[in-house]
Scaffold this motif. Structure first.
Motif, PDB file in Angstrom:
ATOM      1  N   PHE A 197       0.817  -1.237   0.037  1.00  0.00           N
ATOM      2  CA  PHE A 197      -0.058  -0.029  -0.104  1.00  0.00           C
ATOM      3  C   PHE A 197       0.881   1.338   0.150  1.00  0.00           C
ATOM      4  CE2 PHE A 197       0.685  -1.281   4.252  1.00  0.00           C
ATOM      5  CZ  PHE A 197       1.066  -0.334   5.097  1.00  0.00           C
TER       6      PHE A 197
ATOM      7  N   THR B  26      -8.388  -4.282   7.957  1.00  0.00           N
ATOM      8  CA  THR B  26      -8.512  -4.114   6.462  1.00  0.00           C
ATOM      9  C   THR B  26      -8.239  -5.588   5.738  1.00  0.00           C
ATOM     10  OG1 THR B  26      -6.348  -3.525   6.209  1.00  0.00           O
ATOM     11  CG2 THR B  26      -7.693  -1.764   6.889  1.00  0.00           C
ATOM     12  N   ASN B  27      -8.514  -5.533   4.412  1.00  0.00           N
ATOM     13  CA  ASN B  27      -8.546  -6.548   3.581  1.00  0.00           C
ATOM     14  C   ASN B  27      -8.894  -8.000   4.153  1.00  0.00           C
ATOM     15  OD1 ASN B  27      -5.669  -4.578   3.825  1.00  0.00           O
ATOM     16  ND2 ASN B  27      -6.005  -5.281   1.665  1.00  0.00           N
TER      17      ASN B  27
ATOM     18  N   SER C 226      -8.849  -1.311   2.505  1.00  0.00           N
ATOM     19  CA  SER C 226      -7.549  -1.392   2.421  1.00  0.00           C
ATOM     20  C   SER C 226      -7.085  -0.452   3.404  1.00  0.00           C
ATOM     21  CB  SER C 226      -7.340  -0.751   0.727  1.00  0.00           C
ATOM     22  OG  SER C 226      -7.590   0.745   1.021  1.00  0.00           O
TER      23      SER C 226
END
Length: 410
Positions: A14, A366-367, A384
């Motif tokens: 990221f 997240t994710n 994300s």
């Protein structure tokens, strides 16, 4: 600049272009060959040698860790069985017991993967199959019947940072892993967790650790073979007296895992990875390690961001279900925390410490494959890391949060 963190068995990359990002990389130490380190530890133990404690006719039980620990149990058990063979103890005299505590049983496939050639003599602990061995502080100490019936009791373990015990391993594998709800409830209750000295990274002067060690005495743990790990891999092994083993490897762990922190941050992005990010129960360890460790790096109102896969949702064990029930049925973190100060069932302690963090900070996962479970539990789900971090934030990136001790500068 891109950043990469573990996500399950893989990674997630990221970018946070509008943020000021600092990285808390632990020194990491140097990896060792596990088999060689274990053999050397058994050959030069703290206290009596394993061979001196063994008799050729002994029934031996070896308690090992479960799927939530990245312990190389197949190698450790192989080294122990080879040493026992030197005094005439055959493999047929050995039982391997998976120390589950209140976690879910390991599947046959998981046992086969973890234990290799020893899978056939390995069984899951069942808290319903426990017998009383004595008491500590008036609390019954009950362990699996294969532990109680053993002539020689041995354990493996991973000495890694632990929210309550300071570092795990030693007698914990047997006293908690092969124990009943009685000791788990006592050691993980609000009264114990509120005592001075019950802290991540602390072994000496830690009442939780001392209670586990005393329970190990009651059970009669004869010999421990433990390892410790860091970002580089397995960093060392130690064997013999359980107390000495923990002190020995905790010192190695602290040197390899400590990162001094001076500043405060709007967000901490914490890496977890497999096997700990399999469920929300285990994943929240990263949030509590950050906020309830030696040095909390968060500004008031900050947030912890946890990339995690969560294929098991909240988790399938008794403790995991109690964790989910408490958080998902709570009106607020503050209300839950105050309610749980009055007591709770064994296994629900992770909800208690998670609520303690959530009273002051937001936690974003997240994710994940289980965003609804995250939202049920007073936390926030985001697709994300970028979605979970506000632009312009001061961010601390902790690549291996469960193997990093954030500490105050000397």
């Amino acid at each position: 600049m891109s950043h990469t963190l573990p996500l399950g068995a893989e990674t997630v990359t990221f970018e946070l272009p509008d943020c000021r990002v600092s990285v808390a990389d632990a020194p990491g130490g140097e990896a060792v060959d596990v088999r060689t380190a274990a053999q050397n530890a058994v050959a030069d133990p703290h206290g009596p040698a394993l061979a001196d404690a063994a008799d050729p006719d002994d029934a031996v039980t070896i308690v090992v860790t479960d799927v939530t620990r990245a312990t190389p149990d197949d190698v450790l058990v192989d080294v122990l069985v080879e040493e026992l063979a030197r005094v005439g103890i055959a493999r047929e005299q050995v039982t391997v017991l998976v120390g589950l505590g209140l976690h879910r049983p390991m599947t046959d496939a998981e046992i086969a993967d973890a234990m290799g050639e020893y899978a056939a003599i390995t069984r899951n602990h069942d808290p319903a199959e426990t017998v009383r061995m004595g008491a500590v502080d008036g609390c019954p100490v009950e362990v699996h019947e294969s532990v109680a019936d053993a002539d020689l009791l041995v354990s493996t373990g991973m000495v890694e940072p632990h929210q309550y015990a300071g570092f795990s391993g030693g007698a914990k594998t047997v006293a908690i892993g092969a124990g009943s709800e009685s000791l788990i409830g006592y050691t993980h209750g609000p009264e114990m967790l509120g005592r001075d000295g019950v802290r991540l990274g602390r072994v000496d002067g830690n009442p939780f650790r001392e209670t586990l060690d005393s329970a190990g005495d009651v059970v009669g743990l004869d010999f421990a073979l433990n390892v410790t790990h860091g970002p580089a891999g397995i960093l060392g092994a130690s064997a013999g007296d359980p107390r000495a083993v923990v002190r020995d490897l905790a010192a190695v762990g602290r040197e390899a895992l400590s990162v001094p922190v001076t500043d405060e941050y709007d967000a901490v992005v914490a890496g977890i990875g497999a096997p700990k990010d399999a469920n929300l129960y285990q994943t929240t360890r990263a949030a509590t390690y950050v906020a309830l460790g030696d040095r909390n790096p968060l500004r008031p109102g900050g947030r912890v961001v946890l990339p995690a896969t969560l294929p098991e949702g909240a988790g399938d064990g008794t403790g995991e279900r109690r964790f989910y029930d408490r958080l998902s049925n709570a009106e607020s973190a503050s209300a839950l925390y105050e309610e749980m100060l009055e007591g709770y069932d064994a296994g629900a302690q992770r909800a208690f410490v998670t609520a303690r963090v959530l009273r002051e900070y937001d936690v974003y996962v997240t994710n994940s494959r289980s965003p609804a479970v995250v939202e049920d539990c007073l936390m926030h789900a985001a697709a994300s890391v970028e979605d979970a971090v506000e632009p312009g934030s001061d961010v601390l990136l902790v690549p291996d949060a469960l193997n990093t001790l954030l500490v105050s500068p000397d």
